[in-house]
Each structure stands twice: as structure tokens, then as C-alpha cells.
Design an enzyme around this catalytic site. Structure first.
Site, PDB file in Angstrom:
ATOM      1  N   SER A  61      55.994  38.636  59.307  1.00 19.60           N
ATOM      2  CA  SER A  61      55.096  37.496  59.491  1.00 19.60           C
ATOM      3  C   SER A  61      55.866  36.255  59.913  1.00 19.60           C
ATOM      4  CB  SER A  61      54.320  37.216  58.197  1.00 19.60           C
ATOM      5  OG  SER A  61      53.583  36.020  58.277  1.00 19.60           O
ATOM      6  N   GLU A  86      47.207  41.178  43.830  1.00 16.04           N
ATOM      7  CA  GLU A  86      47.234  41.426  45.277  1.00 16.04           C
ATOM      8  C   GLU A  86      46.475  42.692  45.670  1.00 16.04           C
ATOM      9  OE1 GLU A  86      49.249  39.421  47.693  1.00 16.04           O
ATOM     10  OE2 GLU A  86      49.034  38.004  46.046  1.00 16.04           O
ATOM     11  N   ASN A 111      57.424  37.685  53.638  1.00 15.57           N
ATOM     12  CA  ASN A 111      57.005  38.713  54.595  1.00 15.57           C
ATOM     13  C   ASN A 111      57.810  38.481  55.867  1.00 15.57           C
ATOM     14  OD1 ASN A 111      55.704  40.153  56.663  1.00 15.57           O
ATOM     15  ND2 ASN A 111      53.729  40.032  55.650  1.00 15.57           N
ATOM     16  N   HIS A 134      55.112  43.629  48.836  1.00 15.81           N
ATOM     17  CA  HIS A 134      54.163  44.473  48.100  1.00 15.81           C
ATOM     18  C   HIS A 134      54.785  45.853  47.902  1.00 15.81           C
ATOM     19  CE1 HIS A 134      50.683  41.895  49.851  1.00 15.81           C
ATOM     20  NE2 HIS A 134      50.891  41.547  48.601  1.00 15.81           N
ATOM     21  N   ASP A 172      53.415  48.577  48.621  1.00 12.74           N
ATOM     22  CA  ASP A 172      53.098  49.472  49.741  1.00 12.74           C
ATOM     23  C   ASP A 172      54.008  49.258  50.946  1.00 12.74           C
ATOM     24  OD1 ASP A 172      52.060  47.180  50.922  1.00 12.74           O
ATOM     25  OD2 ASP A 172      49.995  47.906  51.066  1.00 12.74           O
ATOM     26  N   SER A 190      53.355  33.547  55.485  1.00 17.15           N
ATOM     27  CA  SER A 190      53.636  34.331  54.289  1.00 17.15           C
ATOM     28  C   SER A 190      55.132  34.388  53.977  1.00 17.15           C
ATOM     29  CB  SER A 190      53.077  35.750  54.460  1.00 17.15           C
ATOM     30  OG  SER A 190      53.078  36.423  53.238  1.00 17.15           O
ATOM     31  N   ALA A 208      50.529  32.900  62.354  1.00 17.34           N
ATOM     32  CA  ALA A 208      50.839  31.575  61.824  1.00 17.34           C
ATOM     33  C   ALA A 208      52.108  31.549  60.981  1.00 17.34           C
ATOM     34  CB  ALA A 208      49.655  31.056  61.001  1.00 17.34           C
ATOM     35  N   GLY A 209      52.670  32.730  60.658  1.00 19.23           N
ATOM     36  CA  GLY A 209      53.896  32.749  59.867  1.00 19.23           C
ATOM     37  C   GLY A 209      53.739  32.103  58.511  1.00 19.23           C
ATOM     38  N   CYS A 213      48.465  48.573  55.256  1.00 15.57           N
ATOM     39  CA  CYS A 213      47.886  47.259  54.974  1.00 15.57           C
ATOM     40  C   CYS A 213      46.456  47.168  55.487  1.00 15.57           C
ATOM     41  CB  CYS A 213      48.713  46.152  55.634  1.00 15.57           C
ATOM     42  SG  CYS A 213      50.176  45.653  54.708  1.00 15.57           S
TER      43      CYS A 213
END
Length: 446
Positions: A28, A174, A25, A250, A252, A22, A19-20, A369
Site C-alpha cells: 500500500s 480486523e 502495509n 494481518h 492472512d 495503511s 492513497a498509501g 483479502c
């Protein structure tokens, strides 16, 4: 008492979609509105779980959340039958509807923050589900996530569960995507490392300008207090605002740690020398390995595109460490050359194992993730739900379950199909029986 790091991977759900949603990101956003393949995504994730189980690691899973989230749509004023709620929401507020269909719960690194009993004053394992307040589509995850965690880790003599932090920007949390634990062995007291993007109550401090900082200093401090961590064994570090603005949403995505190794990009932290000094002091006299990846060898852009640092760093049965990396790391020449040199160098990281998790990667998350790390000693292992642990039998049964319930292709328009909701609920209801986690979904407890 011997302890183990257990990887709890998120199982890709039957309504897996792109859905894009974020902002910040890059992966994404770049794949928004493409057709997804839920069946392929679930099987890719299961294959990785089984492979790590076969390597001798402790591997378990967390179930997906119910999507579309009809309960949230009702809270937002859409009424009638479930079918009418879906139709009205899609027609009247498409972006809101799509947000309630988010597949993001598959990334269980964001499910919660976990502190092992060796680190906490009351000697219990502490869990705090992340509020994920920076993004609406993620902020609705915590209630069901909390129920799932409490079902799997239900014995209060061994496990303590905290409410998510208050919603709002000041305490944006988060989960483990911004939290790492260092130790000599998993059962010994370790150092808990919290990385944050900004100070919420002090606007004079550095902060990103283009993309949001999702984790605040104040949220990280609150988690440390709730989990009864020792001040001298807790380190807080600020993420470099400049890399957040390059799509590192993030920590990570730019650093990963395991036991006595921190594998990180040169630009990961705002004050790297200070971070290293604090970690050394907290860790004590035992050897600690700082493996810094220079910008000259791997650019931030390549790190984000390949998700080099969103790999898992695990300890194998022989004591060596391995990087569990997505296939994109071998497709990027810069990253592949670096990894080839790394495993030949003098660090504890001796292997790179490549996995195809493209359905996750296209949606903005790599191997790290997909997993939540929970350190459990032998007693704690016995007292948590055994039916979520990977085995040959569970692997076969879940693959059959996926074949029975999942579609090969899904587009945005499919998400408002009432039949998809029926299919998804049937699948999730059966899954709760396979995993024996009880009624955790809103449609089961309504």
C-alpha cells in the site's frame, strides 16, 4: 445437511484509488499516489469471481462502499452542499479528505468475522462487522458494511448479526483476515482459529515495535463469546511480532487455512509448537495437515512481496485443494520454485491457479483479502439474497455496468471532482437495484 463454503468477494468501487494510507502495509505504501484504473480493477475482480464460479465453487459478491464518504466529512465539521464539502475538505484537510476516499472496503476479508451454524450454540450463522479501529480510513466502514450484511442475510431464524466491537485500540478487530476455520467437511462442527497481534491489557507480553498490531487477544475473545463458540473448539494464537514489523499486517499475509490444512510460513506464529498442539487437540482424531514453508525456501520478504499466503486455499469438486494465487507468485522465482515443488509433494494441495489482480495487489491486498468466506448449509443458502450470487447473467450485467459507470484512470486530484461523486452515486444506486439489496448507502437513506 450438505454445506458449502461461499466466497463473497468485494467488488472494486468506481472511485478505486491508491492513497498509501495503511502504515504497516508495504504494498500500500509503495504505490501511494499512483494513478489507479477503477475499470480494470473491477473487471479483474469479476474475472476471478467468474473463474471460481466456473470451477464449481459457490461464489457471490459484496458491493463497494460509497467514497468519498461525505457523511463522515460532515461529521468532522465540513458543511454546505456536497460539492462545497468536498472542496473545503480537500483544501483545508487534504489527508483527512483522502482518508475518506479509501478504496479499502474492496478487501472483504476485513468486513466481518463469520461463524457457521455448525459451530454456534444457537445453530445460527453469526456475523460481527469488524470495527477496524487501528486505521481511521477503515474505522468508518462498519455502519454501511453492517447494513449490507443484514440485507443479504436478513432472516433472523438463520442469521444473527452483532454490533461491531467498541472503537479503540483495546478491542481492535480486523475481521476474517485474522480468523480461519478448520473442519473435516464444511457442514460439520469445526475449530475456529483466531490469530491476534498483541494483548491489549498486558503490556508485559510480546508485541511488535515498528508497526501496529491491529488485532488484539481481547477482541478475538469477545468475538468468540458473541458467536457462542465452544471453548474446546476455539484456539487463540499470537502472530509473531517480528513478522508484523516486516509488513505482515494481518495473519492472512503469512498463513491460510482450509478444511484440514494449515498452510503457513515458518515464522508466522510466536509459539508454533504450542499452536500446532492446540489445533491437534481441538481438531480431534481426524487427519490434519500442517504445511510449513521454511524461511530457507521462501523469505518473509518474498512472501510479502508475492502475497503467497494471501492466496485463497479452496477445495475443488474432485476433493483436491487448489491455491488461487496472484500473478506475482509466478514472477518471484523463490515462490514459484516452492509452489512447483509443493503441488508435486504429498499434501492435499494439488494445483496452483494464477490470477491477475494487480489493481488490488498495488493497493495492498491479494486474492484472500478480496474475499469473505461464509459457510452456509442448503437451508441457509435458500434464505439469503440470491441476487448476489455469481452467474453467467450477473457476470455479463456487471461488466456492462462497469463499462457504463467506471473511469479508466483516477488520480488523487480527481477525488474532489463533484462530478465523480455524482457518477459514483449513480453507479451504486443502480448496483443496489441489480443486487436487490435495498437502500444501504447514506445518500440513499438521508
Amino acid at each position: 445437511m450438505k454445506a458449502f463454503e461461499v466466497n463473497f468477494d468485494g467488488l472494486v468501487g468506481p472511485t478505486h484509488n491508491y492513497a498509501g494510507l495503511s502504515v504497516g502495509n508495504v504494498a500500500s505504501l509503495s504505490n501511494a499516489a499512483q494513478a489507479s484504473n477503477p475499470k480494470e480493477g473491477a473487471k479483474q475482480g469479476l474475472q476471478k469471481m467468474k473463474a471460481l464460479h466456473d470451477l464449481g465453487l459457490k461464489q457471490a459478491l459484496l458491493p463497494p462502499l460509497e467514497r468519498p464518504d461525505v457523511n463522515t466529512l460532515r461529521l468532522l465539521g465540513f458543511s454546505g452542499s456536497d460539492e462545497q464539502v468536498l472542496t473545503k475538505a480537500y483544501q483545508q484537510a487534504r489527508q483527512v479528505f483522502v482518508a475518506t476516499c479509501s478504496a479499502s472496503s474492496m478487501w472483504t476479508a476485513n468486513a466481518c468475522t463469520v461463524s457457521p451454524s455448525a459451530d454456534t450454540l444457537d445453530k445460527r450463522v453469526h456475523f460481527t462487522a469488524a470495527n477496524l479501529s487501528n486505521k481511521f480510513h477503515r474505522s468508518i466502514e462498519a455502519p454501511t458494511t453492517s447494513r449490507i450484511l443484514q440485507s443479504i442475510f436478513s432472516n433472523q431464524d438463520y442469521f444473527a448479526h452483532h454490533q461491531p466491537l467498541p472503537q479503540g485500540d483495546h478491542f481492535g478487530d480486523e475481521g476474517a483476515a485474522n480468523h480461519t476455520r478448520f473442519c473435516t467437511s464444511y457442514g460439520e462442527q469445526g475449530v475456529e482459529f483466531f490469530v491476534f497481534g498483541k494483548y491489549a491489557f498486558d503490556a508485559s507480553q510480546p508485541a511488535p515495535k515498528t508497526f501496529p498490531a491491529r488485532q488484539t487477544y481481547e477482541a478475538s475473545q469477545a468475538i468468540a463469546r458473541l458467536h457462542q463458540l465452544r471453548d474446546e473448539k476455539t484456539v487463540f494464537a499470537q502472530q509473531n511480532p517480528a513478522v508484523i514489523d516486516q509488513g505482515v499486517f494481518h495473519n492472512d499475509v503469512i498463513a491460510v487455512g482450509n478444511q484440514n490444512v494449515l498452510f503457513y510460513h515458518q515464522q508466522a506464529f510466536l509459539n508454533t509448537d504450542q499452536v500446532i498442539s492446540q489445533l491437534k487437540q481441538a481438531f480431534g482424531e481426524s487427519p490434519f495437515h500442517f504445511v510449513e514453508v521454511p524461511t530457507a525456501e521462501v523469505s518473509v520478504e518474498s512472501a510479502v512481496k508475492s502475497y503467497l499466503f494471501n492466496s485463497q486455499l479452496v477445495t475443488l469438486e474432485n476433493g483436491d485443494m487448489a491455491i488461487i494465487a496472484p500473478g506475482e507468485c509466478h514472477e518471484n522465482p523463490e515462490v514459484k520454485n516452492y509452489l512447483d515443488a509443493l503441488v508435486a509433494s504429498d499434501t492435499p494441495i494439488k494445483e496452483v491457479k494464477i490470477f491477475d489482480v494487480k489493481q488490488s495487489m498495488k493497493n495492498g491486498g491479494g486474492p484472500a483479502c478480496l474475499r469473505q468466506r461464509v459457510v452456509l448449509n442448503e437451508q441457509e443458502l435458500v434464505h439469503c439474497n440470491q441476487h448476489v450470487f455469481m452467474s453467467d447473467e450477473l457476470f455479463a450485467r456487471l461488466n456492462q455496468w462497469v463499462d457504463k459507470h467506471y473511469r479508466d484512470s483516477l488520480t488523487e486530484a480527481d477525488l474532489c471532482d463533484p462530478q465523480l461523486l455524482v457518477e459514483s452515486r449513480q453507479a451504486l444506486d443502480e448496483l443496489t437495484q441489480i443486487l436487490q439489496i435495498g437502500s444501504v448507502y447514506p445518500f440513499q437513506i438521508a
